[in-house]
Design a protein around this motif. Structure first.
Motif, PDB file in Angstrom:
ATOM      1  N   VAL A  40     -29.139  33.365 -35.498  1.00  0.00           N
ATOM      2  CA  VAL A  40     -29.956  32.703 -34.483  1.00  0.00           C
ATOM      3  C   VAL A  40     -29.734  31.194 -34.515  1.00  0.00           C
ATOM      4  CG1 VAL A  40     -32.338  32.154 -33.846  1.00  0.00           C
ATOM      5  CG2 VAL A  40     -31.701  34.506 -34.340  1.00  0.00           C
ATOM      6  N   SER A  41     -29.638  30.628 -35.714  1.00  0.00           N
ATOM      7  CA  SER A  41     -29.455  29.171 -35.803  1.00  0.00           C
ATOM      8  C   SER A  41     -28.109  28.741 -35.223  1.00  0.00           C
ATOM      9  CB  SER A  41     -29.579  28.703 -37.250  1.00  0.00           C
ATOM     10  OG  SER A  41     -28.494  29.165 -38.017  1.00  0.00           O
ATOM     11  N   ARG A  42     -27.101  29.597 -35.275  1.00  0.00           N
ATOM     12  CA  ARG A  42     -25.802  29.265 -34.698  1.00  0.00           C
ATOM     13  C   ARG A  42     -25.799  29.412 -33.183  1.00  0.00           C
ATOM     14  NH1 ARG A  42     -22.024  32.019 -39.331  1.00  0.00           N
ATOM     15  NH2 ARG A  42     -22.639  30.545 -40.934  1.00  0.00           N
ATOM     16  N   SER A  43     -26.786  30.095 -32.647  1.00  0.00           N
ATOM     17  CA  SER A  43     -26.882  30.276 -31.201  1.00  0.00           C
ATOM     18  C   SER A  43     -27.455  29.046 -30.512  1.00  0.00           C
ATOM     19  CB  SER A  43     -27.752  31.491 -30.874  1.00  0.00           C
ATOM     20  OG  SER A  43     -27.204  32.644 -31.449  1.00  0.00           O
ATOM     21  N   ILE A  44     -27.937  28.100 -31.267  1.00  0.00           N
ATOM     22  CA  ILE A  44     -28.550  26.902 -30.702  1.00  0.00           C
ATOM     23  C   ILE A  44     -27.538  26.067 -29.924  1.00  0.00           C
ATOM     24  CG2 ILE A  44     -29.697  24.737 -31.341  1.00  0.00           C
ATOM     25  CD1 ILE A  44     -31.123  26.263 -33.523  1.00  0.00           C
ATOM     26  N   VAL A  45     -26.252  26.315 -30.123  1.00  0.00           N
ATOM     27  CA  VAL A  45     -25.216  25.563 -29.414  1.00  0.00           C
ATOM     28  C   VAL A  45     -25.356  25.717 -27.895  1.00  0.00           C
ATOM     29  CG1 VAL A  45     -23.432  27.342 -29.374  1.00  0.00           C
ATOM     30  CG2 VAL A  45     -22.780  24.968 -29.505  1.00  0.00           C
ATOM     31  N   PHE A  46     -25.976  26.805 -27.450  1.00  0.00           N
ATOM     32  CA  PHE A  46     -26.179  26.993 -26.015  1.00  0.00           C
ATOM     33  C   PHE A  46     -27.079  25.920 -25.410  1.00  0.00           C
ATOM     34  CE2 PHE A  46     -24.884  31.443 -26.872  1.00  0.00           C
ATOM     35  CZ  PHE A  46     -23.821  31.459 -25.997  1.00  0.00           C
ATOM     36  N   LEU A  47     -27.874  25.248 -26.237  1.00  0.00           N
ATOM     37  CA  LEU A  47     -28.718  24.170 -25.728  1.00  0.00           C
ATOM     38  C   LEU A  47     -27.889  22.957 -25.300  1.00  0.00           C
ATOM     39  CD1 LEU A  47     -31.630  24.315 -28.324  1.00  0.00           C
ATOM     40  CD2 LEU A  47     -31.572  25.282 -26.019  1.00  0.00           C
ATOM     41  N   LEU A  48     -26.631  22.894 -25.736  1.00  0.00           N
ATOM     42  CA  LEU A  48     -25.772  21.775 -25.376  1.00  0.00           C
ATOM     43  C   LEU A  48     -25.072  21.970 -24.030  1.00  0.00           C
ATOM     44  CD1 LEU A  48     -24.084  21.152 -28.832  1.00  0.00           C
ATOM     45  CD2 LEU A  48     -26.008  19.913 -27.825  1.00  0.00           C
ATOM     46  N   VAL A  49     -25.136  23.158 -23.474  1.00  0.00           N
ATOM     47  CA  VAL A  49     -24.441  23.454 -22.215  1.00  0.00           C
ATOM     48  C   VAL A  49     -24.864  22.523 -21.079  1.00  0.00           C
ATOM     49  CG1 VAL A  49     -24.092  25.210 -20.434  1.00  0.00           C
ATOM     50  CG2 VAL A  49     -23.913  25.829 -22.838  1.00  0.00           C
ATOM     51  N   PRO A  50     -26.154  22.275 -20.868  1.00  0.00           N
ATOM     52  CA  PRO A  50     -26.524  21.409 -19.741  1.00  0.00           C
ATOM     53  C   PRO A  50     -26.009  19.974 -19.865  1.00  0.00           C
ATOM     54  CG  PRO A  50     -28.450  22.575 -20.557  1.00  0.00           C
ATOM     55  CD  PRO A  50     -27.333  22.847 -21.505  1.00  0.00           C
ATOM     56  N   PHE A  51     -25.655  19.546 -21.065  1.00  0.00           N
ATOM     57  CA  PHE A  51     -25.212  18.171 -21.277  1.00  0.00           C
ATOM     58  C   PHE A  51     -23.696  18.027 -21.181  1.00  0.00           C
ATOM     59  CE2 PHE A  51     -29.181  18.682 -23.688  1.00  0.00           C
ATOM     60  CZ  PHE A  51     -29.962  17.787 -22.968  1.00  0.00           C
ATOM     61  N   GLY A  52     -23.002  19.118 -20.894  1.00  0.00           N
ATOM     62  CA  GLY A  52     -21.565  19.054 -20.700  1.00  0.00           C
ATOM     63  C   GLY A  52     -20.741  19.067 -21.974  1.00  0.00           C
ATOM     64  N   PHE A  53     -21.352  19.387 -23.110  1.00  0.00           N
ATOM     65  CA  PHE A  53     -20.613  19.415 -24.368  1.00  0.00           C
ATOM     66  C   PHE A  53     -19.833  20.706 -24.557  1.00  0.00           C
ATOM     67  CE2 PHE A  53     -23.964  16.346 -25.500  1.00  0.00           C
ATOM     68  CZ  PHE A  53     -23.143  15.279 -25.812  1.00  0.00           C
ATOM     69  N   VAL A  54     -20.156  21.708 -23.776  1.00  0.00           N
ATOM     70  CA  VAL A  54     -19.513  23.011 -23.925  1.00  0.00           C
ATOM     71  C   VAL A  54     -18.910  23.407 -22.581  1.00  0.00           C
ATOM     72  CG1 VAL A  54     -19.872  25.433 -24.492  1.00  0.00           C
ATOM     73  CG2 VAL A  54     -21.159  23.692 -25.697  1.00  0.00           C
ATOM     74  N   ILE A  55     -17.652  23.799 -22.607  1.00  0.00           N
ATOM     75  CA  ILE A  55     -17.001  24.298 -21.398  1.00  0.00           C
ATOM     76  C   ILE A  55     -17.243  25.799 -21.340  1.00  0.00           C
ATOM     77  CG2 ILE A  55     -14.798  24.631 -20.231  1.00  0.00           C
ATOM     78  CD1 ILE A  55     -13.846  22.081 -21.713  1.00  0.00           C
ATOM     79  N   ILE A  56     -17.773  26.273 -20.238  1.00  0.00           N
ATOM     80  CA  ILE A  56     -18.096  27.695 -20.125  1.00  0.00           C
ATOM     81  C   ILE A  56     -16.821  28.462 -19.753  1.00  0.00           C
ATOM     82  CG2 ILE A  56     -19.479  29.410 -18.915  1.00  0.00           C
ATOM     83  CD1 ILE A  56     -21.567  27.208 -18.494  1.00  0.00           C
TER      84      ILE A  56
END
Length: 139
Positions: A40-56
């Motif tokens: 669960v703690s590794r799933s927190i990366v999804f919170l960075l999606v709105p800020f453009g840090f993760v390419i979907i």
């Protein structure tokens, strides 16, 4: 320079393994719960999606990543269950010795069946695996 990086990485791996063993002996005695919390703690990366840090990526890549994450959580559960039964100093070398075996099998399968072991490589591989077996054996 590479030898320093290798030594530091193994020291950090040993430190993390000892901390995991401590947590499983005290605050989080259930390997299932500890594996779940790590997942669960590794799933927190999804919170960075709105800020453009993760390419979907595309859907197949997302599905593959999801399956890989589930397999990692299961592998952590198996590892933590082993920590509760056996000493960390026996499990971690066994994992270190299993990595070259899986790497060799995958290199053979995905390398088109090319020869991956010539004389020197085979001798080094056998020495590595033999040493791993000796370190991991119970007395």
């Amino acid at each position: 320079m590479w030898i320093i990086v290798a030594i530091v990485s193994y020291v950090l791996l040993a430190f993390v393994a000892v901390v995991d063993k401590y947590l499983l002996a005290g605050p989080l005695p259930n390997p299932k719960a500890y594996s779940f919390y790590l997942g669960v703690s590794r799933s927190i990366v999804f919170l960075l999606v709105p800020f453009g840090f993760v390419i979907i990526p595309r859907a197949p890549v997302i599905l593959l990543a999801f399956v890989a994450g589930m397999m990692q959580i299961f592998a952590l559960f198996v590892l933590f269950s082993g920590f509760r039964k056996v000493e960390v100093s026996r499990i971690m070398p066994a994992i270190g010795g299993a990595v070259p075996v899986f790497t060799a099998v995958l290199a053979f399968l995905f390398g088109g069946g090319k020869e991956i072991f010539n004389g020197g490589n085979l001798l080094a591989f056998l020495c590595l695996e033999g040493g791993t077996r000796l370190v991991s054996m119970e007395s």
